[in-house]
Design an enzyme around this catalytic site. Sequence first.
Site, PDB file in Angstrom:
ATOM      1  N   GLU A 273       8.311 -16.067 -12.822  1.00 53.74           N
ATOM      2  CA  GLU A 273       7.105 -15.343 -12.215  1.00 53.74           C
ATOM      3  C   GLU A 273       7.368 -13.955 -11.706  1.00 53.74           C
ATOM      4  O   GLU A 273       7.368 -13.581 -10.811  1.00 53.74           O
ATOM      5  CB  GLU A 273       7.067 -16.173 -10.927  1.00 53.74           C
ATOM      6  CG  GLU A 273       6.807 -17.627 -11.127  1.00 53.74           C
ATOM      7  CD  GLU A 273       6.732 -18.529  -9.829  1.00 53.74           C
ATOM      8  OE1 GLU A 273       7.026 -17.732  -8.692  1.00 53.74           O
ATOM      9  OE2 GLU A 273       6.085 -19.521  -9.715  1.00 53.74           O
ATOM     10  N   TYR A 316       6.827  -1.494   5.085  1.00 50.70           N
ATOM     11  CA  TYR A 316       8.604  -1.674   4.618  1.00 50.70           C
ATOM     12  C   TYR A 316       9.213  -0.427   4.890  1.00 50.70           C
ATOM     13  O   TYR A 316      10.517  -0.730   4.568  1.00 50.70           O
ATOM     14  CB  TYR A 316       8.518  -2.197   3.520  1.00 50.70           C
ATOM     15  CG  TYR A 316       7.504  -3.503   2.867  1.00 50.70           C
ATOM     16  CD1 TYR A 316       7.356  -4.758   3.633  1.00 50.70           C
ATOM     17  CD2 TYR A 316       6.863  -3.361   1.945  1.00 50.70           C
ATOM     18  CE1 TYR A 316       6.532  -5.730   3.185  1.00 50.70           C
ATOM     19  CE2 TYR A 316       5.701  -4.189   1.427  1.00 50.70           C
ATOM     20  CZ  TYR A 316       5.825  -5.391   2.326  1.00 50.70           C
ATOM     21  OH  TYR A 316       4.899  -6.269   1.968  1.00 50.70           O
ATOM     22  N   CYS A 343      -6.072   6.938  11.210  1.00 49.95           N
ATOM     23  CA  CYS A 343      -5.939   7.275  12.595  1.00 49.95           C
ATOM     24  C   CYS A 343      -4.555   6.626  13.318  1.00 49.95           C
ATOM     25  O   CYS A 343      -4.672   6.012  14.236  1.00 49.95           O
ATOM     26  CB  CYS A 343      -7.129   7.216  13.408  1.00 49.95           C
ATOM     27  SG  CYS A 343      -7.633   5.285  13.147  1.00 49.95           S
TER      28      CYS A 343
HETATM   29  N1  LLP Z   1       6.834 -15.726  -7.208  1.00 49.38           N
HETATM   30  C1  LLP Z   1       6.161 -16.111  -5.731  1.00 49.38           C
HETATM   31  C2  LLP Z   1       6.367 -17.713  -5.480  1.00 49.38           C
HETATM   32  C3  LLP Z   1       6.140 -15.053  -4.916  1.00 49.38           C
HETATM   33  O1  LLP Z   1       5.921 -15.302  -3.579  1.00 49.38           O
HETATM   34  C4  LLP Z   1       6.363 -13.710  -5.481  1.00 49.38           C
HETATM   35  C5  LLP Z   1       6.281 -12.591  -4.427  1.00 49.38           C
HETATM   36  C6  LLP Z   1       6.596 -13.648  -6.924  1.00 49.38           C
HETATM   37  C7  LLP Z   1       6.721 -14.571  -7.569  1.00 49.38           C
HETATM   38  C8  LLP Z   1       6.625 -12.181  -7.449  1.00 49.38           C
HETATM   39  O2  LLP Z   1       7.843 -11.527  -7.048  1.00 49.38           O
HETATM   40  P1  LLP Z   1       8.310 -10.184  -7.536  1.00 49.38           P
HETATM   41  O3  LLP Z   1       8.683 -10.455  -9.077  1.00 49.38           O
HETATM   42  O4  LLP Z   1       7.171  -9.245  -7.660  1.00 49.38           O
HETATM   43  O5  LLP Z   1       9.444  -9.716  -6.712  1.00 49.38           O
HETATM   44  N2  LLP Z   1       4.414  -6.704  -0.985  1.00 49.38           N
HETATM   45  C9  LLP Z   1       5.841  -6.838  -1.262  1.00 49.38           C
HETATM   46  C10 LLP Z   1       6.281  -7.939  -2.083  1.00 49.38           C
HETATM   47  C11 LLP Z   1       5.931  -9.244  -1.573  1.00 49.38           C
HETATM   48  C12 LLP Z   1       6.334 -10.386  -2.630  1.00 49.38           C
HETATM   49  C13 LLP Z   1       5.632 -11.841  -2.172  1.00 49.38           C
HETATM   50  N3  LLP Z   1       5.997 -12.786  -3.363  1.00 49.38           N
HETATM   51  C14 LLP Z   1       6.295  -5.544  -1.436  1.00 49.38           C
HETATM   52  O6  LLP Z   1       5.402  -4.536  -1.610  1.00 49.38           O
HETATM   53  O7  LLP Z   1       7.500  -5.310  -1.776  1.00 49.38           O
END
Ligand code: LLP
Length: 418
Positions: A273, A316, A343
């Site tokens: 994923e 973050y 703002c």
């Molecule tokens: N699978 C599930 C169940 C997830 O919750 C997530 C991300 C992914 C896959 C994908 O993860 P990735 O490969 O993108 O790391 N907004 C934050 C990141 C939040 C991730 C949430 N879940 C940021 O901007 O760093």
Amino acid sequence: MHHFQHRGDDLYCEDVSVARIADAVGTPVYIYSHATLTRHFQALDDAFSSVPHLICFALKANANLAVLQLFAGLGGGLDVVSGGELYRGLAAGVPPERIVYAGVGKTREEIAYALRSGILMFNVESDQELRRISEIAAASGCTARIALRVNPDVDPKTHPYIATGLKQSKFGIEIGRALEEYEAAKTLPALDVVGIHQHIGSQITMIQPFVDSLTRTVGLVRQLRAQGTDIRYIDIGGGLGITYRDETPPLPLEFARALIDVIRDLGATVILEPGRVLVGNAGILATRVLYTKQSPVKNFVVVDAGMNDLARPSLYGSYHAIWRVHRVSGRDEVTADVVGPICESGDFLAKDRTLPRFEPGELMAVMSAGAYGHTMSSNYNARPRAPEVMVRGNQFYVVRERETYADLIRGERTLDGC
Ligand code: LLP
């Protein structure tokens, strides 16, 4: 590797200059590279080619239909976490049998919608959710394929907001209780137990947390199989990090080798994923400098993109490299905060960055903005959301228009209009 490079003094996305897009479409604007997206997908796909696998792109990272269609065309599926994401995926033509559905708070309506759509499986996050899915499937006369999301209690060594596989996090079912839940699942009506799921966090730059958690999960799979539960899908989640600054995350091949070692002999289909690793460095946010100003202690570069367009720095403290779209020689270097028009003092894209001096009217590229950029943008301060552009070779396509002021009030009424 990505396809945003300077040619001479001008920044290009593939064969189109960023300035040309900014002039045609305006700023702020998200720009994605088709070749980079393709390359990232294929690198991961090739890395796992020795085992049966399915790449289910986590569209929370980038939900544009053109991006989803591109990955589906390369054989990919989706990891969705809401009815809205499922709707987007289906609208982009992603086959439902390649869609998995996670999330701790699936509603009745969302569960029914996913069942009707014929998704591959639900990644179930609690015993109550398991019962609810069973009940809804039984009432609608169908069978729900399910995996349980286990929480392996492994520290992914990332930002605490995006660590999801620790025992204090809200996600998944504690690994020690999983066997019991699998047994319960077998006794409930209208469920077909097909898999297991884990996802331990995001922007993970070391292999070891992945190996540790997968080793625990695989241990459980062996126990389950011994008890006659046929686990056909092992969903290893996403989380692989990228280079924003100087991080050195594992390459897809190293990542795949380490994980395949842990699972190969199980003969199960591996589901991945990935979100960020596919799209993060395939996109930038182009913005124009409005003003420069000085306080007694700081320099500011005020640009036309704000925290509503790219929330990551404010939320973050994330680092995004800042590049000049047009490089100029002979400019002195200035240490400044790059801030938006919102703002709030938390509205910044970069803090204390030393850059060749920017002048009003010049273009800036906020790099590595393809993941969790547009999808986390908002209308805060009644700012229309930015358009998205996809570049392929020497052509660019507006794959999402800039919102208008009329879009901002769509669906709203004053009491006189009710
Ligand atoms: N699978 C599930 C169940 C997830 O919750 C997530 C991300 C992914 C896959 C994908 O993860 P990735 O490969 O993108 O790391 N907004 C934050 C990141 C939040 C991730 C949430 N879940 C940021 O901007 O760093």
